[in-house]
Design an enzyme around this catalytic site. Structure first.
Site, PDB file in Angstrom:
ATOM      1  CE  LYS A  53      -3.838  -2.376   2.238  1.00 13.32           C
ATOM      2  NZ  LYS A  53      -4.506  -2.758   3.483  1.00 13.32           N
ATOM      3  CD  GLN A  97      -3.570  -4.312   6.620  1.00 13.42           C
ATOM      4  OE1 GLN A  97      -3.682  -3.311   5.928  1.00 13.42           O
ATOM      5  NE2 GLN A  97      -3.968  -5.495   6.203  1.00 13.42           N
ATOM      6  CG  ASP A 120      -9.822   0.012   5.177  1.00 11.63           C
ATOM      7  OD1 ASP A 120      -9.637  -0.533   4.081  1.00 11.63           O
ATOM      8  OD2 ASP A 120      -9.100  -0.176   6.173  1.00 11.63           O
TER       9      ASP A 120
HETATM   10  N1  GUN Z   1      -7.012  -6.692   6.371  1.00 11.41           N
HETATM   11  C1  GUN Z   1      -7.386  -7.467   5.336  1.00 11.41           C
HETATM   12  N2  GUN Z   1      -8.021  -6.731   4.404  1.00 11.41           N
HETATM   13  C2  GUN Z   1      -8.052  -5.467   4.865  1.00 11.41           C
HETATM   14  C3  GUN Z   1      -8.561  -4.252   4.344  1.00 11.41           C
HETATM   15  O1  GUN Z   1      -9.138  -4.173   3.264  1.00 11.41           O
HETATM   16  N3  GUN Z   1      -8.367  -3.165   5.119  1.00 11.41           N
HETATM   17  C4  GUN Z   1      -7.752  -3.208   6.321  1.00 11.41           C
HETATM   18  N4  GUN Z   1      -7.636  -2.088   7.007  1.00 11.41           N
HETATM   19  N5  GUN Z   1      -7.277  -4.323   6.829  1.00 11.41           N
HETATM   20  C5  GUN Z   1      -7.416  -5.446   6.104  1.00 11.41           C
END
Ligand code: GUN
Length: 285
Positions: A53, A97, A120
């Site tokens: 990311k 995350q 998100d």
């Molecule tokens: N963990 C697995 N997928 C995601 C996601 O799309 N966003 C976040 N913040 N954590 C994750």
């Protein structure tokens, strides 16, 4: 044989578009879109996702910060990090995350994120906006699934779509997005009595349960669009999806591979959401 939906290639095209738009908005506003990613602990999978990311944000020209916190961080300390990012004018998107360590109340952390920076789309205000069809930030993976389906050129309106999985992160929001596109939507889950019977009529399948190869090739309708969100690590270290890929690709019209299907789209949609949040914050109409 199904056409393979190459998520990497599609995501690359989207990232180029975002890069071009980013250069323009920076020139116009004298400010970069800013993305903050918060990671707690050192879960190997999460660490890879976060690094990807950060890299993607840098590549399109965003300002990017990663807050790495020890897994001993307290609820209060983590809340303070989120609040500080909420107040930081250089930051337009915040992503914490998941999963978080067991001693952390995940919901309270998500709810503390300013909904305007919630790239998100997990905040109840954004989830609720999706429910009632208002404008808001939409979760990245569900948004990526819809984008992939649209890439096939197949019309979603009026089609039968079956979502396998009912999580807040993928299953529920992707079902709502499909409904918004006027599909007839069925949500299947672990208590569904006869998955094969539900899937037999499905023109569109989105599998997001996290069970390796749960969706068998024999269950897929001839010509269906199959989107596999699952990323499961097998004992031999290999990754596999929720769909039995080899068998399903003999029947499907289009299918996503794992890896290289939905995954790259998720990051592209995160960049898109960050740019959207930036425009809402910085561009006064
Ligand atoms: N963990 C697995 N997928 C995601 C996601 O799309 N966003 C976040 N913040 N954590 C994750």
């Amino acid at each position: 044989m199904a056409v393979i939906l190459d998520g990497k290639q599609i995501a690359e095209k989207i990232r180029q578009e975002i890069k071009t738009e980013t250069q323009k908005v920076i020139a116009d506003n004298n400010k970069k879109p800013g993305l903050a990613v918060v990671i707690v602990g050192e879960d190997p999978a999460s660490s890879i996702y976060v690094r990807n990311k950060e890299k993607a944000a840098n590549e399109v020209g965003f300002f990017s910060v990663v807050e790495r916190l020890e897994d001993t961080v307290t609820q209060e300390e983590l809340l303070q990090v989120v609040k500080r990012l909420n107040q930081n004018d250089e930051i337009h998107g915040i992503l914490v995350q998941l999963p978080l360590p067991k001693h952390i109340d995940e919901k309270e952390i998500i709810n503390a994120i300013d909904y305007r920076k919630d790239v998100d789309g997990f905040h109840p205000l954004n989830a609720g906006a999706l429910m009632v069809g208002d404008k808001g930030l939409v979760s990245c993976t569900p948004k990526g699934c819809i984008r992939l389906i649209k890439e096939t050129g197949i019309e979603i309106s009026g089609k039968k779509a079956v979502v396998v999985g009912r999580s807040n992160i993928v299953g529920k929001p992707v079902a709502l997005l499909l409904l918004q596109e006027s599909a007839t939507v069925t949500i299947c889950h672990s208590r569904t009595k006869d998955l094969a019977a539900e899937l037999a009529a499905a023109d569109i399948v989105v599998a997001a349960v996290g069970v390796p190869n749960l969706v068998k090739g024999a269950m897929i309708k001839e010509g269906a669009v199959v989107i596999d969100v699952g990323i499961n690590r097998l004992e031999d270290g290999k990754l596999c999806g929720d769909v039995e890929f080899e068998e399903a690709s003999k029947k499907a019209g289009y299918i996503t591979p794992v890896p290289g299907g939905v995954g790259p789209l998720t990051i592209a949609m995160l960049l898109q959401n960050t740019l959207e949040a930036y425009k809402m914050a910085e561009i006064k109409l």
